[in-house]
Scaffold this motif. Structure first.
Motif, short mmCIF file in Angstrom:
data_model
loop_
_atom_site.label_atom_id
_atom_site.label_comp_id
_atom_site.label_asym_id
_atom_site.label_seq_id
_atom_site.Cartn_x
_atom_site.Cartn_y
_atom_site.Cartn_z
N LEU A 121 32.30 63.46 21.32
CA LEU A 121 32.33 62.20 22.06
C LEU A 121 32.75 62.38 23.51
O LEU A 121 32.75 61.41 24.28
N GLY A 122 33.12 63.60 23.89
CA GLY A 122 33.35 63.91 25.30
C GLY A 122 34.51 63.19 25.94
O GLY A 122 34.47 62.86 27.13
N LEU A 123 35.59 62.97 25.16
CA LEU A 123 36.75 62.23 25.65
C LEU A 123 38.01 63.08 25.57
O LEU A 123 38.07 64.05 24.80
N PRO A 124 39.07 62.72 26.31
CA PRO A 124 40.34 63.40 26.14
C PRO A 124 40.90 63.15 24.74
O PRO A 124 40.62 62.12 24.12
N ALA A 125 41.71 64.07 24.24
CA ALA A 125 42.30 63.91 22.92
C ALA A 125 43.25 62.72 22.89
O ALA A 125 43.77 62.29 23.93
N GLY A 126 43.47 62.17 21.69
CA GLY A 126 44.45 61.10 21.56
C GLY A 126 43.97 59.88 20.81
O GLY A 126 44.66 58.85 20.78
N LEU A 127 42.78 59.96 20.17
CA LEU A 127 42.26 58.83 19.42
C LEU A 127 41.50 59.34 18.21
O LEU A 127 40.67 60.24 18.33
N GLY A 128 41.80 58.76 17.05
CA GLY A 128 41.07 59.06 15.84
C GLY A 128 40.18 57.90 15.47
O GLY A 128 40.43 56.75 15.85
N VAL A 129 39.11 58.19 14.73
CA VAL A 129 38.14 57.17 14.30
C VAL A 129 37.96 57.29 12.79
O VAL A 129 37.82 58.39 12.26
N MET A 130 37.96 56.15 12.12
CA MET A 130 37.68 56.13 10.68
C MET A 130 36.65 55.04 10.41
O MET A 130 36.81 53.91 10.87
N VAL A 131 35.59 55.40 9.68
CA VAL A 131 34.52 54.47 9.34
C VAL A 131 34.48 54.34 7.83
O VAL A 131 34.42 55.35 7.12
N CYS A 132 34.53 53.10 7.31
CA CYS A 132 34.64 52.87 5.87
C CYS A 132 33.54 51.95 5.36
O CYS A 132 33.18 50.96 6.00
N SER A 133 33.05 52.28 4.17
CA SER A 133 32.03 51.47 3.51
C SER A 133 32.68 50.31 2.76
O SER A 133 33.89 50.32 2.50
N PRO A 134 31.90 49.31 2.36
CA PRO A 134 32.45 48.23 1.52
C PRO A 134 33.06 48.76 0.23
O PRO A 134 34.08 48.23 -0.24
N LYS A 135 32.48 49.81 -0.34
CA LYS A 135 33.02 50.41 -1.57
C LYS A 135 34.42 50.95 -1.34
O LYS A 135 35.31 50.78 -2.18
N ALA A 136 34.63 51.60 -0.20
CA ALA A 136 35.95 52.15 0.13
C ALA A 136 36.98 51.03 0.30
O ALA A 136 38.11 51.12 -0.20
N ILE A 137 36.59 49.98 1.00
CA ILE A 137 37.51 48.87 1.23
C ILE A 137 37.90 48.22 -0.10
O ILE A 137 39.07 47.90 -0.34
#
Length: 343
Positions: A184-200
């Motif tokens: 993503l070409g950004l400085p460190a310091g942020l995480g991303v989590m993507v969840c499906s309806p099944k996971a929720i």
């Protein structure tokens, strides 16, 4: 300075302008419950889903790092057990960290770096989550998620070294986690989590709420376009701006794969160097591991340093006899040509 270090890696050159814009726009002085921040967060998530082709019914969350996402999965999505399938250091670390939280209900299936991931023949109903490192940065391998069959358990992928670099088949997984300091070409310091309806739904059934970063607390806040703790506002703003200027992931993925194939063919023609991963079917598109004699690698690194080029070190078992090359979108084609001239 040219850097091929596989994370943190090269940031997009536009980041310098975006930093100034963030200050001038005043977003950094807004509190994280303000309408201004909530609107910016909403825009960021919307753009992220559009550019990366995330399904409409999948939800996007921001954390402090990909490692925090490991923790959230162990705490909030795991009751019966967790199965980890890995072939490298980061997959193993995920397994070991989960075991500290989940205990003896944590199981693993290691496999070799030139092997295809073992197909799941076990009864997945005894696990809550199957954890797979889709792109193993330590040895430059990747898993073709199309090989992974559907399962009763959730399937979680660590895509830290591929999110934003290659197109992902989101429907093949329920939880996807990453950090922003690579493709993503950004400085460190942020995480991303993507969840499906099944996971929720599974998190709601488990109902875990013991921690400040318990998933249900995170989810509750993001439904209002807020965050569960004071966030890295600057990182979210920068991600929004990057998502505004990058191409759709289909185009980025095609370019990354083509450049990977070109550079791997170049290395295969060399007499001094060989590719660590012989099996092209499991070779990463975004990280390239090159094997050689230790002294030759030291000499190459010295020449690279003198030329203003940073190479990635080998990792773990391959620390002394390999070096790694990041093939991330922010790195430009001319920089790869400079590297070819050096090698």
């Amino acid at each position: 300075m040219i850097t091929f270090y596989p994370g943190p890696s090269k940031i997009y050159p536009q980041i310098a302008t975006y930093l100034q814009d963030a200050v001038q726009e005043g977003i950094l002085s807004q509190n994280h419950r303000s309408p201004a921040f909530m609107d910016m967060l909403k825009q960021c998530i919307t753009l992220f889903k559009q550019k990366l082709n995330v399904p409409a019914d999948y939800k996007v969350y921001f954390t402090s790092s990909a490692t925090e996402c490991w923790e959230i999965i162990a705490q909030s999505f795991t009751a019966k057990g967790s199965l980890h399938i890995y072939n490298g250091a980061f997959g193993q670390k995920w397994f070991e960290y989960t075991k500290k939280i989940v205990g003896d209900a944590t199981f693993d299936i290691p496999f070799g770096i030139n092997e295809n991931i073992p197909l799941l023949e076990t009864d997945t109903s005894k696990y809550d989550v199957i954890c797979i490192t889709q792109n193993e940065t330590s040895n430059a391998t990747q898993v073709d998620v199309s090989q992974i069959p559907s399962a009763e358990a959730l399937i979680a992928y660590d895509v830290t070294s591929s999110l934003g670099g290659i197109e992902l088949d989101w429907g093949k997984g329920d939880i996807w986690l990453a950090s922003v300091q690579k493709c993503l070409g950004l400085p460190a310091g942020l995480g991303v989590m993507v969840c499906s309806p099944k996971a929720i739904k599974q998190a709601e059934l488990i109902g875990e709420s013991k921690h400040y970063n318990s998933f249900l607390f995170v989810h509750e806040n993001f439904e209002k376009f807020q965050t569960h703790y004071t966030p890295n506002v600057l990182a979210i703003y920068l991600l929004k701006r990057v998502m505004e200027h990058v191409e759709n992931i289909e185009l980025i993925s095609a370019k990354i794969k083509t450049r990977n194939q070109d550079f791997c063919r170049f290395i295969e023609q060399e007499t001094v160097w060989t590719l660590l991963i012989e099996n092209e079917a499991v070779r990463s598109d975004t990280v390239i591991a090159i094997e050689g004699v230790s002294d030759a690698i030291k000499q190459l690194k010295q020449r690279a340093k003198e030329a203003g080029i940073t190479l990635g070190n080998g990792y773990g078992n391959w620390k002394e006899n390999t070096f790694r090359i990041a093939n991330f979108p922010a790195i430009e084609d001319w920089e790869f040509e400079a590297l070819k001239n050096l090698v």
